[in-house]
Design a protein around this motif. Structure first.
Motif, PDB file in Angstrom:
ATOM      1  N   HIS A  79       6.821   3.517 -14.220  1.00  0.00           N
ATOM      2  CA  HIS A  79       8.057   3.297 -14.980  1.00  0.00           C
ATOM      3  C   HIS A  79       9.329   3.433 -14.155  1.00  0.00           C
ATOM      4  N   ARG A  80       9.245   4.109 -13.000  1.00  0.00           N
ATOM      5  CA  ARG A  80      10.467   4.384 -12.245  1.00  0.00           C
ATOM      6  C   ARG A  80      10.366   3.986 -10.772  1.00  0.00           C
ATOM      7  N   ASP A  81       9.350   3.193 -10.444  1.00  0.00           N
ATOM      8  CA  ASP A  81       9.213   2.609  -9.100  1.00  0.00           C
ATOM      9  C   ASP A  81       9.061   3.644  -7.992  1.00  0.00           C
ATOM     10  N   ALA A  82       8.595   4.847  -8.346  1.00  0.00           N
ATOM     11  CA  ALA A  82       8.323   5.854  -7.319  1.00  0.00           C
ATOM     12  C   ALA A  82       7.122   5.434  -6.470  1.00  0.00           C
ATOM     13  N   THR A  84       6.747   3.441  -4.028  1.00  0.00           N
ATOM     14  CA  THR A  84       6.581   2.021  -3.743  1.00  0.00           C
ATOM     15  C   THR A  84       7.051   1.665  -2.344  1.00  0.00           C
ATOM     16  N   ALA A  85       6.614   0.494  -1.884  1.00  0.00           N
ATOM     17  CA  ALA A  85       6.960   0.044  -0.533  1.00  0.00           C
ATOM     18  C   ALA A  85       8.407  -0.416  -0.440  1.00  0.00           C
ATOM     19  N   ASN A  86       8.927  -0.961  -1.531  1.00  0.00           N
ATOM     20  CA  ASN A  86      10.259  -1.570  -1.465  1.00  0.00           C
ATOM     21  C   ASN A  86      11.078  -1.328  -2.731  1.00  0.00           C
ATOM     22  N   GLY A  87      10.735  -0.261  -3.466  1.00  0.00           N
ATOM     23  CA  GLY A  87      11.480   0.037  -4.678  1.00  0.00           C
ATOM     24  C   GLY A  87      11.103  -0.796  -5.875  1.00  0.00           C
ATOM     25  N   GLU A  88       9.947  -1.456  -5.785  1.00  0.00           N
ATOM     26  CA  GLU A  88       9.500  -2.330  -6.875  1.00  0.00           C
ATOM     27  C   GLU A  88       8.012  -2.105  -7.147  1.00  0.00           C
ATOM     28  N   THR A  89       7.686  -1.744  -8.379  1.00  0.00           N
ATOM     29  CA  THR A  89       6.285  -1.621  -8.782  1.00  0.00           C
ATOM     30  C   THR A  89       5.748  -2.992  -9.169  1.00  0.00           C
TER      31      THR A  89
END
Length: 256
Positions: A79-82, A84-89
């Protein structure tokens, strides 16, 4: 050895991302590329690595196998893109999404994708019991097949950590035509073992996995973690590590 396992998994994941869902024989992966299936830049890893890092971070922070803490971190990713490689889930499995939204793992037969197998590797570096491994799987994948596959994989990883020989001739001796690389958990486990046992380097193991097609990122991530243990960090091609996104996050968790 933990570092080589996590980097081995992440690099395999990133190699496979551009080719996910492509059929065997319609492409050849030889190096780190990008875009393709998910339109992501080269070196971008997906849910496999994100959830593995969340699992490892939980273990590092709590000092134990705390499934509620892991679940919270998975939800932060979803839900909060934690993590992640580039800020996107992106590339979230259906069972994983439903389980995290419901707050409990799915236990029907059709919920036997590889979404818990792909993230369970950090437990191999702990004293986690089989019951704890199954509980960690059951955060999302609660069916016995998935839980048992995670136990088998952790035991295999521990064998490799101890530098013990792995005798799985019933898998090793299969032809490539008999190896399936779908998202079904038992297919992923068998394909990863087959790739490991029929290759002689990290690069060969993960490229073989990607080129099996279908669930390319997860198959390569699962065998990549094992191959990282076998061949070490130095055995992973430097140019692939150099291209990997957000290494700062990976290192910050490894160094806690």
């Amino acid at each position: 050895m933990l570092k080589s396992a996590i980097y081995g998994l992440a690099v395999g994941d990133a190699l496979g991302v551009p080719f996910e869902f492509k059929k065997r024989g319609t492409f050849t992966c030889k190096e780190m590329t990008g875009y393709g299936s998910w339109n992501q830049a080269p070196g971008t890893w997906s849910d496999d690595t994100s959830m593995t890092l969340a699992t490892l971070d939980s273990i590092k922070e709590t000092g134990r196998i705390d499934c509620e803490d892991m679940r919270r971190r998975f939800c932060d990713w979803l839900h909060r893109d934690a993590y992640t490689a580039n800020g996107e889930t992106f590339d979230v499995g259906t069972t994983t999404r439903i389980a995290l939204e419901r707050g409990q793992g799915l236990d029907d037969y059709h919920a036997n994708g590889n979404g818990s197998l792909m993230r369970i590797l950090p437990l191999a570096f702990t004293e986690a019991t089989d019951e704890e491994i199954r509980a960690a799987s059951a955060i999302t994948h609660a069916h016995k097949l998935s839980a048992d596959a995670c136990v088998d994989y952790v035991h295999l990883a521990r064998q490799l950590i101890r530098k013990e020989p792995v005798a799985r001739d019933e898998i090793k001796n299969k032809s490539v035509d008999d190896i399936q690389s779908t998202g079904f958990v038992l297919h992923t486990l068998e394909a990863s073992i087959w790739c490991l046992l029929n290759t002689t380097s990290y690069a060969e193991a993960v490229l073989t996995a990607v080129n099996l097609g279908d669930d390319t990122d997860t198959t390569a991530a699962v065998v990549g973690g094992l191959a990282g243990i076998v061949y070490g960090y130095e055995g992973i091609p430097k140019e692939w590590i150099d291209e990997l996104k957000n290494k700062g996050l990976i290192d910050s968790i490894l160094n806690k």
